[in-house]
Design a protein around this motif. Sequence first.
Motif, PDB file in Angstrom:
ATOM      1  N   VAL A 174       0.835  -1.198   0.000  1.00 13.89           N
ATOM      2  CA  VAL A 174       0.000   0.000   0.000  1.00 13.89           C
ATOM      3  C   VAL A 174       0.871   1.251   0.000  1.00 13.89           C
ATOM      4  O   VAL A 174       0.656   2.182  -0.785  1.00 13.89           O
ATOM      5  N   GLY A 175       1.903   1.243   0.875  1.00 10.88           N
ATOM      6  CA  GLY A 175       2.803   2.391   0.961  1.00 10.88           C
ATOM      7  C   GLY A 175       3.491   2.673  -0.370  1.00 10.88           C
ATOM      8  O   GLY A 175       3.526   3.803  -0.843  1.00 10.88           O
ATOM      9  N   LEU A 178       1.029   4.038  -2.993  1.00  9.68           N
ATOM     10  CA  LEU A 178       0.689   5.445  -2.728  1.00  9.68           C
ATOM     11  C   LEU A 178       1.836   6.367  -3.120  1.00  9.68           C
ATOM     12  O   LEU A 178       1.628   7.395  -3.771  1.00  9.68           O
ATOM     13  N   ILE A 179       3.068   5.977  -2.730  1.00  9.78           N
ATOM     14  CA  ILE A 179       4.221   6.824  -3.015  1.00  9.78           C
ATOM     15  C   ILE A 179       4.364   7.047  -4.520  1.00  9.78           C
ATOM     16  O   ILE A 179       4.528   8.170  -4.990  1.00  9.78           O
ATOM     17  N   VAL A 182       1.837   9.427  -5.829  1.00 12.58           N
ATOM     18  CA  VAL A 182       2.060  10.819  -5.444  1.00 12.58           C
ATOM     19  C   VAL A 182       3.185  11.458  -6.247  1.00 12.58           C
ATOM     20  O   VAL A 182       3.098  12.623  -6.629  1.00 12.58           O
ATOM     21  N   VAL A 183       4.249  10.703  -6.513  1.00 12.59           N
ATOM     22  CA  VAL A 183       5.408  11.345  -7.117  1.00 12.59           C
ATOM     23  C   VAL A 183       5.455  11.260  -8.643  1.00 12.59           C
ATOM     24  O   VAL A 183       6.457  11.638  -9.232  1.00 12.59           O
ATOM     25  N   THR A 184       4.371  10.787  -9.270  1.00 15.15           N
ATOM     26  CA  THR A 184       4.401  10.829 -10.743  1.00 15.15           C
ATOM     27  C   THR A 184       4.523  12.282 -11.162  1.00 15.15           C
ATOM     28  O   THR A 184       3.884  13.159 -10.588  1.00 15.15           O
ATOM     29  N   GLY A 185       5.383  12.531 -12.132  1.00 16.09           N
ATOM     30  CA  GLY A 185       5.560  13.905 -12.577  1.00 16.09           C
ATOM     31  C   GLY A 185       6.744  14.581 -11.936  1.00 16.09           C
ATOM     32  O   GLY A 185       7.136  15.654 -12.347  1.00 16.09           O
ATOM     33  N   VAL A 186       7.319  13.955 -10.925  1.00 19.23           N
ATOM     34  CA  VAL A 186       8.531  14.511 -10.345  1.00 19.23           C
ATOM     35  C   VAL A 186       9.711  13.783 -10.974  1.00 19.23           C
ATOM     36  O   VAL A 186       9.654  12.574 -11.177  1.00 19.23           O
ATOM     37  N   THR A 191      13.385  12.568  -6.837  1.00 16.88           N
ATOM     38  CA  THR A 191      12.724  11.681  -5.858  1.00 16.88           C
ATOM     39  C   THR A 191      13.742  10.745  -5.224  1.00 16.88           C
ATOM     40  O   THR A 191      13.733  10.544  -4.015  1.00 16.88           O
ATOM     41  N   PHE A 195      14.170  10.199  -1.232  1.00 14.73           N
ATOM     42  CA  PHE A 195      13.766   8.954  -0.585  1.00 14.73           C
ATOM     43  C   PHE A 195      14.931   8.217   0.053  1.00 14.73           C
ATOM     44  O   PHE A 195      14.732   7.430   0.968  1.00 14.73           O
ATOM     45  N   GLY A 198      14.836   9.231   3.542  1.00 18.36           N
ATOM     46  CA  GLY A 198      13.752   8.559   4.252  1.00 18.36           C
ATOM     47  C   GLY A 198      14.107   7.117   4.569  1.00 18.36           C
ATOM     48  O   GLY A 198      13.785   6.591   5.637  1.00 18.36           O
ATOM     49  N   MET A 278      12.165   2.761   1.106  1.00 17.27           N
ATOM     50  CA  MET A 278      11.616   3.501   2.230  1.00 17.27           C
ATOM     51  C   MET A 278      10.282   2.922   2.665  1.00 17.27           C
ATOM     52  O   MET A 278      10.019   2.772   3.857  1.00 17.27           O
ATOM     53  N   ALA A 279       9.429   2.575   1.701  1.00 12.70           N
ATOM     54  CA  ALA A 279       8.132   1.991   2.058  1.00 12.70           C
ATOM     55  C   ALA A 279       8.334   0.687   2.816  1.00 12.70           C
ATOM     56  O   ALA A 279       7.666   0.429   3.824  1.00 12.70           O
TER      57      ALA A 279
ATOM     58  N   ALA B  24       2.461   3.118   6.344  1.00  6.49           N
ATOM     59  CA  ALA B  24       2.151   3.576   4.987  1.00  6.49           C
ATOM     60  C   ALA B  24       1.771   5.056   5.000  1.00  6.49           C
ATOM     61  O   ALA B  24       2.020   5.775   4.047  1.00  6.49           O
ATOM     62  N   PHE B  30       5.632  11.762   3.541  1.00  6.91           N
ATOM     63  CA  PHE B  30       6.981  12.040   3.053  1.00  6.91           C
ATOM     64  C   PHE B  30       6.965  12.234   1.538  1.00  6.91           C
ATOM     65  O   PHE B  30       7.577  13.171   1.016  1.00  6.91           O
ATOM     66  N   ALA B  31       6.221  11.366   0.846  1.00  7.38           N
ATOM     67  CA  ALA B  31       6.135  11.466  -0.618  1.00  7.38           C
ATOM     68  C   ALA B  31       5.467  12.780  -1.018  1.00  7.38           C
ATOM     69  O   ALA B  31       5.897  13.456  -1.960  1.00  7.38           O
ATOM     70  N   ALA B  45      13.358  19.761 -11.518  1.00  3.58           N
ATOM     71  CA  ALA B  45      12.844  18.819 -10.534  1.00  3.58           C
ATOM     72  C   ALA B  45      11.567  18.150 -11.009  1.00  3.58           C
ATOM     73  O   ALA B  45      11.178  17.110 -10.493  1.00  3.58           O
ATOM     74  N   VAL B  47       9.040  16.649 -14.169  1.00  4.00           N
ATOM     75  CA  VAL B  47       9.080  16.107 -15.523  1.00  4.00           C
ATOM     76  C   VAL B  47       8.411  17.103 -16.460  1.00  4.00           C
ATOM     77  O   VAL B  47       7.316  17.600 -16.181  1.00  4.00           O
TER      78      VAL B  47
END
Lengths: 408, 105
Positions: A174-175, A178-179, A182-186, A191, A195, A198, A278-279, B24, B30-31, B45, B47
């Motif tokens: 799950v973690g 989710l991560i 959230v970070v798509t596009g970074v 990232t 991480f 973390g 990290m997850a 989680a 954090f994310a 930073a 995309v």
Amino acid sequence: MTESTVILALVVITALGFDFTNGFHDTANAMATSIATNALRPKVAVALSGLLNLVGAFLSVEVALTVTNAVVKIQNSDGTPKESLTAHGGEALLIIVLAGLVGGIIWNLLTWLLGLPSSSSHALFGGLIGASIAGLGWAGVNWNGNGSKLDGVVGKVILPAIMSPVIAGVIAAVGTWLIYKVVTGVAQRFTDNGFRWGQIGSASLVSLAHGTNDAQKTMGVITLALIATGDWTDTKNIPFWVKVSCALAIALGTYLGGWRIIRTLGKGLVEIAPPQGMAAESASAAVILASSHLGFALSTTHVATGSILGSGVGKPGAQVRWRVAGRMISAWLITLPAAAIVGAVMWFIGDLVGGLGGAIVIFALLVAAAVYMYLRSRREPVGHHNVNDEWEDAPAQERVPASAGSAS
Amino acid sequence: MTDNLGFALEGAWKVLFAGLVLGAGLPLLFALGIRSLAWGAGGEAEVHESGVTGPKSQPIGTVVGWVLFAIVLLGIVLGITFIVASGFGKALSFEHIYPTIVDKH
């Protein structure tokens, strides 16, 4: 110096030896992912983990004297040994404990040689169960507890072993999922750097929790042996030198690092990226802490492996090597019975020779087995230099791109 | 056997719940922190199509990012306090909402 004093010394040395194998067997649980993603250099990772284990061991001042009560019946509920076992300077109890520890160490070394992360607590409990069956019969084992709380081999060992990896795996999956949402596009470089921090934090937490959980098992066993021979009487406290020596043994073992196991967990199961690492470590830390809060005994190894698998399942498109996972799970299944068989055989040998001679023979067998396995490991050494090499499944198929062969 | 199974399942739900929140939930924060930082930093930073300059930097993103990291850090500090406290026979209590250290029963 009486006979039982010499046996006691052998028990203490063997127990510290077990604590040491416990340390290097479990370095991987905390640090495999950080090493695999280069968040920490291998040497730095094991040093950090060793240090945190040392600190953790000193933090566990809670009396762990009744540690064997969960599985075998050699102690009363207040921690004192059963009267029937303390005749002749506690020899009967010492031989059971010694045989059990030897069973645990031999199994730990064998699984290390094979690079399999198996549970050190299962190895210890297995050895003790085997030695108790041999010495006291089936009734010497606390199979089910008395039904008033989670207890016995089933409640404290088998059920947690089945449930904890699944729980940890679900949380890590799950973690991870989710991560990555959230970070798509970074940008990936951005990232990954974040991480890695973390990861270091969460892995440190796992190391600390490991020190508090595992070192006290050995402390409890040594103190039990001291009480059996009459060298210690206080059931509320553990001698300070026992605490220091156990903490040092587990920290030193952790620092040496079970590189074979680190390699399997870090590279073998899943190709780990920093967000997954990290997850996985956060899930491990959370499960270990929540469980110990609720008095739900479990093995750090099972939790860590479950988490890493979960992080592979949770990342879209990640590859999980289920064959490696399968080998690992079969090792878990046989850890307890295998260590029990070694423990039982050792007890029979010790009983056959009898007294001090028996203890010495068992100890010599342990040393011989340990030296043999160490020498075997030198044939294909795994260390900090090659721990992160590409993982190759037995036959390396479809690795060569079609064009690469014809170009040259 | 069945008693033990019952106790274990009861414990398992609690561990799963606590684990999801902390194991989680904190990584999620954090994310989100990393996401905000990237949004705050803009440019490389994030995309974006190659050849053009990346999105503008947004200072508010940087602030939000660090606030999120602070929350995560607080969670970790609580975790360590918990380990230390239980080692000394104490426990964390949440009865006043904010955590306090009390004697273990």
